[in-house]
Scaffold this motif. Structure first.
Motif, PDB file in Angstrom:
ATOM      1  N   LEU A 111     -13.617  -0.854  22.967  1.00 17.98           N
ATOM      2  CA  LEU A 111     -13.997   0.091  21.985  1.00 17.98           C
ATOM      3  C   LEU A 111     -13.394   0.262  20.876  1.00 17.98           C
ATOM      4  O   LEU A 111     -13.932   0.739  19.860  1.00 17.98           O
ATOM      5  N   VAL A 112     -12.150  -0.501  20.743  1.00 18.29           N
ATOM      6  CA  VAL A 112     -11.601  -0.458  19.338  1.00 18.29           C
ATOM      7  C   VAL A 112     -11.254  -2.015  18.846  1.00 18.29           C
ATOM      8  O   VAL A 112     -10.928  -2.915  19.587  1.00 18.29           O
ATOM      9  N   GLY A 113     -11.799  -2.212  17.709  1.00  8.31           N
ATOM     10  CA  GLY A 113     -11.603  -3.481  17.295  1.00  8.31           C
ATOM     11  C   GLY A 113     -10.472  -3.972  16.407  1.00  8.31           C
ATOM     12  O   GLY A 113      -9.509  -2.759  16.295  1.00  8.31           O
ATOM     13  N   SER A 114     -10.239  -5.032  15.654  1.00  5.94           N
ATOM     14  CA  SER A 114      -9.406  -5.306  15.014  1.00  5.94           C
ATOM     15  C   SER A 114      -9.090  -4.344  13.820  1.00  5.94           C
ATOM     16  O   SER A 114      -7.829  -3.857  13.419  1.00  5.94           O
ATOM     17  N   ARG A 115     -10.065  -3.818  13.045  1.00  3.23           N
ATOM     18  CA  ARG A 115     -10.014  -2.784  12.002  1.00  3.23           C
ATOM     19  C   ARG A 115      -9.308  -1.523  12.408  1.00  3.23           C
ATOM     20  O   ARG A 115      -8.441  -1.029  11.680  1.00  3.23           O
ATOM     21  N   GLY A 116      -9.813  -1.037  13.431  1.00  2.00           N
ATOM     22  CA  GLY A 116      -9.129   0.180  14.033  1.00  2.00           C
ATOM     23  C   GLY A 116      -7.522  -0.033  14.265  1.00  2.00           C
ATOM     24  O   GLY A 116      -6.697   0.992  14.206  1.00  2.00           O
ATOM     25  N   VAL A 117      -7.199  -0.987  14.959  1.00  2.00           N
ATOM     26  CA  VAL A 117      -5.758  -1.353  15.309  1.00  2.00           C
ATOM     27  C   VAL A 117      -4.952  -1.510  13.738  1.00  2.00           C
ATOM     28  O   VAL A 117      -3.731  -0.687  13.830  1.00  2.00           O
ATOM     29  N   LEU A 118      -5.589  -2.233  12.976  1.00  2.00           N
ATOM     30  CA  LEU A 118      -4.963  -2.299  11.519  1.00  2.00           C
ATOM     31  C   LEU A 118      -4.587  -1.007  10.738  1.00  2.00           C
ATOM     32  O   LEU A 118      -3.768  -0.612  10.037  1.00  2.00           O
ATOM     33  N   LEU A 119      -5.905  -0.105  11.077  1.00  2.00           N
ATOM     34  CA  LEU A 119      -5.821   1.177  10.513  1.00  2.00           C
ATOM     35  C   LEU A 119      -4.526   2.005  11.071  1.00  2.00           C
ATOM     36  O   LEU A 119      -3.879   2.679  10.179  1.00  2.00           O
ATOM     37  N   ALA A 120      -4.489   1.879  12.269  1.00  2.00           N
ATOM     38  CA  ALA A 120      -3.334   2.625  12.946  1.00  2.00           C
ATOM     39  C   ALA A 120      -2.225   2.234  12.693  1.00  2.00           C
ATOM     40  O   ALA A 120      -1.121   2.931  12.305  1.00  2.00           O
ATOM     41  N   THR A 121      -2.004   0.755  12.377  1.00  2.00           N
ATOM     42  CA  THR A 121      -0.624   0.255  11.860  1.00  2.00           C
ATOM     43  C   THR A 121      -0.389   0.628  10.574  1.00  2.00           C
ATOM     44  O   THR A 121       0.959   1.103  10.409  1.00  2.00           O
ATOM     45  N   ALA A 122      -1.046   0.592   9.643  1.00  2.00           N
ATOM     46  CA  ALA A 122      -0.813   1.020   8.368  1.00  2.00           C
ATOM     47  C   ALA A 122      -0.449   2.522   8.282  1.00  2.00           C
ATOM     48  O   ALA A 122       0.561   2.986   7.637  1.00  2.00           O
ATOM     49  N   ALA A 123      -1.033   3.482   9.195  1.00  2.00           N
ATOM     50  CA  ALA A 123      -0.793   4.822   9.158  1.00  2.00           C
ATOM     51  C   ALA A 123       0.583   5.033   9.797  1.00  2.00           C
ATOM     52  O   ALA A 123       1.210   6.170   9.291  1.00  2.00           O
ATOM     53  N   TRP A 124       1.014   4.316  10.825  1.00  2.00           N
ATOM     54  CA  TRP A 124       2.122   4.510  11.370  1.00  2.00           C
ATOM     55  C   TRP A 124       3.456   3.945  10.936  1.00  2.00           C
ATOM     56  O   TRP A 124       4.297   4.681  10.930  1.00  2.00           O
ATOM     57  N   LEU A 125       3.177   3.000   9.861  1.00  2.00           N
ATOM     58  CA  LEU A 125       4.200   2.291   9.169  1.00  2.00           C
ATOM     59  C   LEU A 125       4.465   2.857   8.216  1.00  2.00           C
ATOM     60  O   LEU A 125       5.690   3.044   7.578  1.00  2.00           O
ATOM     61  N   GLY A 126       3.632   3.642   7.536  1.00  2.00           N
ATOM     62  CA  GLY A 126       3.660   4.245   6.173  1.00  2.00           C
ATOM     63  C   GLY A 126       4.896   5.104   5.991  1.00  2.00           C
ATOM     64  O   GLY A 126       5.813   4.920   5.142  1.00  2.00           O
ATOM     65  N   PRO A 127       5.235   6.055   6.759  1.00  2.00           N
ATOM     66  CA  PRO A 127       6.177   7.127   6.854  1.00  2.00           C
ATOM     67  C   PRO A 127       7.421   6.415   6.750  1.00  2.00           C
ATOM     68  O   PRO A 127       8.843   6.679   6.244  1.00  2.00           O
ATOM     69  N   MET A 128       7.541   5.361   7.772  1.00  2.00           N
ATOM     70  CA  MET A 128       8.760   4.416   7.816  1.00  2.00           C
ATOM     71  C   MET A 128       9.490   3.862   6.908  1.00  2.00           C
ATOM     72  O   MET A 128      10.715   3.400   6.515  1.00  2.00           O
ATOM     73  N   LEU A 129       8.561   3.642   5.684  1.00  2.00           N
ATOM     74  CA  LEU A 129       9.070   2.684   4.603  1.00  2.00           C
ATOM     75  C   LEU A 129      10.251   3.541   3.782  1.00  2.00           C
ATOM     76  O   LEU A 129      10.932   3.003   3.043  1.00  2.00           O
TER      77      LEU A 129
END
Length: 523
Positions: A111-129
């Motif tokens: 139900l979730v493709g690569s684009r959805g996983v990459l979106l999640a990755t970017a959103a979750w990594l952003g604050p950590m920077l």
């Protein structure tokens, strides 16, 4: 351990159709008809923001902090304020894990493709920077080693305590006098970060994090090709190594130079699989020049090269290994010359062995034997731990040799065996640190996985992150906390396979029906 190649089956969870679809609402663009998982992304983003907020008091904060040392945020560093910060970090981590498991269900149900996983990755990594280091203080050691090189001192001969200033004073006491155990290329990277950011330690931490983040970018770019060769699914691979809490919290939140190592190794492996053997060996050699662990994979890449040649086995091997050694010598020699260092890092590879914890299998056995013997009288732990670590090293040599020989056909089998060896290298090392799990997963993620095998990775990832406190100190001897951590790991692993492993929804349903009025229960 990496899975064997097998056919992937869908997880057994009740919401596979209607509920899963509801969990992935479409509020924007679609990829091949798959809605983007906005609610799951938002849940993880909230967790990541809480990790950021809590890190200002609970993370690896500075001894003398120009921003947090005074002002309204300084309350988070002491007393009850710090307790609140620690709580915020763990709540944020729980939300991040919850979101990751939800995302994994969607990936496994297609139900979730690569684009959805990459979106999640970017959103979750952003604050950590921009967060202070989380669950470790290693980045200060990296900067200290770079500062030594900038000042003309040999980071393989002395530790950061040879200098004074804000960077050396923030290095963990364990590593103050310890020479660098990293390769010459990483010393050059650390030196470049210091030259770029100067003595501003906050800017240096962020700059180091951004440089190391390049390794994750390389890994993500290599995964489509690795999946094509190795037979896995790209959304699963991205979910395993890019969106994982291990990546968010340790590799980026830390940050750790393992991220740069696995990035170079993954691209190098892809190039070898694509037939660009010399270029692939060069990048894998560069990965070893970051951290020696990558060298475990190099002999397996030589088999892939040899499998494309003609003639008897050993003739093909010699025709591949000779140019491979030449490429390795040129790359490693260039890195050493450019960093202006020697080979002292080889003797410093044993430095992490100063840490004694039961995450390492050989160390755990030594500790257990010592505990039994201590029942009959007080004894020194080091002879026991030293013996079992030596036996673990012998076992690792056997595992490497046996898997290398089994990989002589090259291709997918060689990469799978390389991933196994990298995993064993972590498990049988004198000390196992949580982020070492990323070594083998960098290659294994592109293989086919069963949902049950993925659930094991979820459980192990949660347990390993919780083995350390947010400030980087060990938490694995706080037994009540360890019990809670194991429970959380088991719950996370089961939640990937079952929507409600504790049966809470059924209990709440029965409770609501019990207290409902007759009018409410009428059809």
């Amino acid at each position: 351990m990496p899975p064997s190649v097998s056919t992937e089956s869908a997880p057994d969870w009740p919401e596979r159709t209607s509920r899963a679809a509801a969990d992935q609402p479409s509020l924007g663009g679609r990829q091949h008809g798959r809605p983007l998982p906005w609610r799951t992304v938002a849940l993880g983003a909230i967790g990541s923001v809480l990790l950021l907020v809590g890190s200002f008091g609970a993370g690896g904060t500075l001894v003398h902090d120009p921003i947090l040392g005074s002002g309204p945020l300084s309350v988070l560093r002491y007393g009850h304020g710090r307790d609140v910060a620690v709580t915020v970090v763990y709540v944020g981590f729980a939300l991040l894990v919850w979101a990751w498991v939800r995302l994994g269900r969607g990936v496994l149900a297609h139900l979730v493709g690569s684009r959805g996983v990459l979106l999640a990755t970017a959103a979750w990594l952003g604050p950590m920077l921009i967060a202070p280091p989380l669950f470790t203080r290693d980045v200060y050691s990296y900067l200290g080693q770079g500062l030594l090189a900038v000042n003309g001192l040999d980071p393989y001969g002395v530790g950061p305590s040879a200098l004074t200033g804000p960077i050396p004073e923030n290095v963990h006491p364990t590593w103050q006098t310890t020479p660098a155990p990293y390769g010459p290329l990483f010393i050059g990277v650390a030196k470049g970060v210091i030259l770029l950011a100067g003595h501003d330690i906050i800017a240096s931490v962020i700059a180091m994090r951004l440089v190391l983040l390049g390794g994750l970018v390389m890994l993500v770019c290599a995964l489509p090709g690795l999946v094509r060769h190795l037979g896995g699914r790209l959304p699963v691979a991205l979910w395993l190594v890019a969106a994982s809490p291990m990546t968010v919290v340790h590799l980026v939140g830390g940050p750790h130079n393992d991220m740069l190592m696995i990035g170079l190794l993954s691209v190098g492996t892809l190039l070898v699989l694509d037939g660009r053997h010399a270029a692939g060996i060069a990048l894998a050699s560069a990965a070893m020049a970051i951290k020696a662990t990558a060298g475990l994979a190099l002999p397996f890449l030589v088999w892939i090269w040899a499998s494309r040649l003609t003639g008897p086995l050993w003739q093909r091997f010699s025709r591949a290994v000779i140019p491979a050694l030449g490429v390795f010598a040129v790359v490693f020699g260039s890195c050493t010359a450019l960093a202006k260092v020697g080979f002292g890092w080889l003797s410093a590879l044993s430095a992490p062995g100063m840490i004694v914890n039961y995450l390492s299998a050989p160390t755990a056995v030594g500790q257990a034997v010592h505990s039994l013997v201590s029942l009959f009288g007080e004894t020194n732990i080091w002879p026991f731990v030293g013996t079992t670590r030596t036996l673990g090293s012998v076992l690792l040599v056997f595992i490497v040799a046996w898997n290398w020989w089994q990989a002589r056909s090259g291709g997918v089998e060689a990469v799978r065996r390389a991933a196994i060896v990298l995993c064993c290298g972590a498990l049988l090392s004198p000390v196992l640190l949580p982020w070492y799990l990323s070594w083998g997963l960098a290659l294994a993620c592109a293989l086919p996985w069963t949902p049950r095998a993925l659930s094991y990775v979820v459980g192990v990832s949660i347990a390993l992150v919780l083995a350390y406190s947010p400030d980087g100190e060990q938490a694995m001897y706080n037994w009540p906390f360890v019990a809670v951590s194991i429970g959380a790991a088991l719950l996370g692993a089961l939640s990937l396979l079952r929507f409600d492993p504790l049966g809470l929804s059924q209990h709440l349903g029965r409770l609501s029906r019990t207290h409902a009025t007759p009018r409410e229960v009428q059809p």
